[in-house]
Design an enzyme around this catalytic site. Structure first.
Site, PDB file in Angstrom:
ATOM      1  N   SER A 215       0.861  -1.194   0.000  1.00 23.85           N
ATOM      2  CA  SER A 215       0.000   0.000   0.000  1.00 23.85           C
ATOM      3  C   SER A 215       0.885   1.227   0.000  1.00 23.85           C
ATOM      4  O   SER A 215       1.772   1.385   0.837  1.00 23.85           O
ATOM      5  CB  SER A 215      -0.926  -0.013   1.215  1.00 23.85           C
ATOM      6  OG  SER A 215      -0.195  -0.136   2.413  1.00 23.85           O
TER       7      SER A 215
ATOM      8  N   GLY B 251      -5.219   1.389   6.041  1.00 19.41           N
ATOM      9  CA  GLY B 251      -4.517   0.112   5.867  1.00 19.41           C
ATOM     10  C   GLY B 251      -5.394  -1.069   6.270  1.00 19.41           C
ATOM     11  O   GLY B 251      -5.398  -2.103   5.585  1.00 19.41           O
ATOM     12  N   ASP B 252      -6.145  -0.921   7.368  1.00 17.35           N
ATOM     13  CA  ASP B 252      -7.022  -2.002   7.799  1.00 17.35           C
ATOM     14  C   ASP B 252      -8.179  -2.190   6.805  1.00 17.35           C
ATOM     15  O   ASP B 252      -8.589  -3.315   6.531  1.00 17.35           O
ATOM     16  CB  ASP B 252      -7.572  -1.725   9.203  1.00 17.35           C
ATOM     17  CG  ASP B 252      -6.451  -1.667  10.254  1.00 17.35           C
ATOM     18  OD1 ASP B 252      -5.421  -2.353  10.052  1.00 17.35           O
ATOM     19  OD2 ASP B 252      -6.607  -0.946  11.248  1.00 17.35           O
TER      20      ASP B 252
ATOM     21  N   GLY C 108      -0.114   4.659  -0.151  1.00 18.60           N
ATOM     22  CA  GLY C 108      -0.787   5.934   0.102  1.00 18.60           C
ATOM     23  C   GLY C 108      -1.531   6.403  -1.127  1.00 18.60           C
ATOM     24  O   GLY C 108      -2.271   5.621  -1.741  1.00 18.60           O
TER      25      GLY C 108
ATOM     26  N   GLU D  94      -0.673   6.747  -4.024  1.00 15.63           N
ATOM     27  CA  GLU D  94      -0.375   6.011  -5.272  1.00 15.63           C
ATOM     28  C   GLU D  94      -1.072   4.669  -5.337  1.00 15.63           C
ATOM     29  O   GLU D  94      -0.876   3.907  -6.291  1.00 15.63           O
ATOM     30  CB  GLU D  94       1.137   5.827  -5.421  1.00 15.63           C
ATOM     31  CG  GLU D  94       1.827   7.124  -5.804  1.00 15.63           C
ATOM     32  CD  GLU D  94       3.287   7.122  -5.398  1.00 15.63           C
ATOM     33  OE1 GLU D  94       4.041   6.264  -5.891  1.00 15.63           O
ATOM     34  OE2 GLU D  94       3.656   7.966  -4.546  1.00 15.63           O
ATOM     35  N   GLY D  95      -1.869   4.345  -4.324  1.00 15.11           N
ATOM     36  CA  GLY D  95      -2.691   3.140  -4.385  1.00 15.11           C
ATOM     37  C   GLY D  95      -1.947   1.879  -4.036  1.00 15.11           C
ATOM     38  O   GLY D  95      -1.069   1.882  -3.161  1.00 15.11           O
TER      39      GLY D  95
END
Lengths: 291, 291
Positions: free
Chosen positions: A201, A232-233, A203, A205-206
């Site tokens: 992951s 993130g979860d 941020g 930028e996917g």
């Protein structure tokens, strides 16, 4: 059902104050609290999506507002205190309770039984003191269905030996464990070390998904202003939902990017905005093959 | 026995961190916690002095490490979080739990029975939401032995009607309730409003006691470097010990000044340094008559 594992569950307490000023006394105006820890947060997102989910792990003295079957601890679970003021959020995280080896072994037995009914097993977060460093490898090796590990540092590197189906580091965690600044290179290194797939992951930028033979990429439409805590979860919940339904990589990534973005747009950490999720899910482009 | 009343008991949590930086995440290295609230802190000092003491009040879900008989609350008692770093202490105080009128009335009945065995009753600290503003007046009027009220604002001003034997404001509390900057004038105003005596605590300047007919003063020997948190509660413990033994004003003030100073010299809030206490008690001058 999707089984989520939280070995270091927490009581997440949030205080609202006008301004946090070190060295002074604050009258807290608003207190909210609920059970947390990464696996519980993943379960909450899956529950909100309407998917069958069960939260398990080690917990002492927590009230959990979700379908759950935790092994008890004699010590109390840790607290996390988040102080929210005009300037943002300040976090104070207690260390976890000491887990005895008998408590750990009892949990392993308990997990073995629960995992028989699981379609996907999600293992998330830090290990409390007393739990062996290769805990995630031990648990992954007991499971027949797909597994996801969301951990960092030595908990992550020790997990790889058991060949989890997906590991989900962010860019910092990839750098720490592999030494690679390039997420592509870092993810490829984790695959060589045992992960069947890596979803990194990044941020805004996917996500980048890397397996032994292919790589996919999908970014959210634009910069999203909001609260990145919990994204993130939500991403892990999207990956779990994709594995649960046997989705292809492109539709798994669509689910994970839409959920993470909808979590960023949600003002309160740990939830997601359902209408933003619906809209993103419908309008995101197809993931593109990167290799 | 000396009965101390804490209507807004608390779980006092202390976190140690290298430096509290707003907007960032802190790994807490050391957590300590214990039951607190001003009346419980007074009882702890009296217990350490070896005097017979019982702590009562309203509490939900607290473990109290002292002789106690609290009335239970359905809600949990508040928490206070103190973050100690190199720069000092930052406090976050939760509001108290909502107390129902049935819970308050049950406590009053409970208190009435405990107070029969008391030699001194100490009423300390804030009132939780739901407890009537004149709570301290109601409790004082049920008691036959000497009473001490350590409160501020409207809890203090409402208490005066019941003619408590001693009230113990500090200079700020006197100013807030009476409008007088001079502690002598403020204390005299509280006596005119109903207090039988006022012991005002003035930090490094020590204590001033004012009754309808006399006034006494006693200061510690010199500026004391240390932790002033808890000095007020140690002072109240000294006043209670003096009333318990039927001491004269000079020896009551000696006890109270020696205990407050020994609390300032103690590194941890809520305790006192026993050898400093012994030495101060032996070497303090006689209180001097101010009027």
């Amino acid at each position: 059902m999707i089984l989520t594992v939280t070995l270091n569950a927490a009581l997440d307490i949030t205080y609202s104050v006008p301004s946090l000023v070190p060295g002074t006394t604050h009258r807290v105006r608003k207190v909210s609290q609920r059970a947390g820890g990464k696996g519980i947060n993943v379960a909450r997102v899956l529950h909100q999506l309407g998917l069958p989910v069960l939260a398990t792990g080690l917990a002492g003295g927590l009230a959990i507002d979700l379908p759950h079957s935790f092994a008890p601890l004699s010590a109390s679970s840790r607290r996390t205190v988040t102080v929210v003021d005009g300037g943002g959020a300040t976090l104070l995280n207690e260390p976890g309770p000491e887990v005895s080896s008998a408590e750990w072994l009892r949990f392993v037995d308990h997990f073995r039984i629960l995992a028989r009914e699981a379609t996907v097993v999600v293992l998330s977060g830090s290990l409390p003191p007393g739990v062996p460093l290769d805990a995630y490898a031990a648990l992954v090796s007991l499971v027949d269905c797909p597994t996801i590990v969301d951990a960092s540092g030595s908990a992550l590197s020790h997990a790889l030996a058991a060949r989890p189906d997906v590991v989900k580091p962010n860019a910092d965690e990839l750098l720490e464990v592999t030494g690679h600044r390039s997420p592509q290179a870092g993810a490829a290194a984790l695959v060589r070390s045992g992960a069947r797939a890596v979803v990194a992951s990044l941020g805004p930028e996917g996500l980048v998904a890397v397996t032994e033979s292919e790589s996919w990429q999908l970014a959210p439409p634009a910069f999203l202003a909001g609260n990145p805590t919990g994204a993130g979860d939500a991403c892990v919940a999207g990956i779990a939902a994709g594995l649960h339904s046997g989705a292809s990589w492109p539709s798994l990534l669509r689910e994970a990017v839409a959920l993470s973005a909808a979590a960023v747009l949600h003002p309160v950490a740990g939830g997601f905005d359902p209408s933003a999720y619906e809209q993103l899910h419908a309008t995101l482009p197809e993931a593109r093959k990167a290799l």
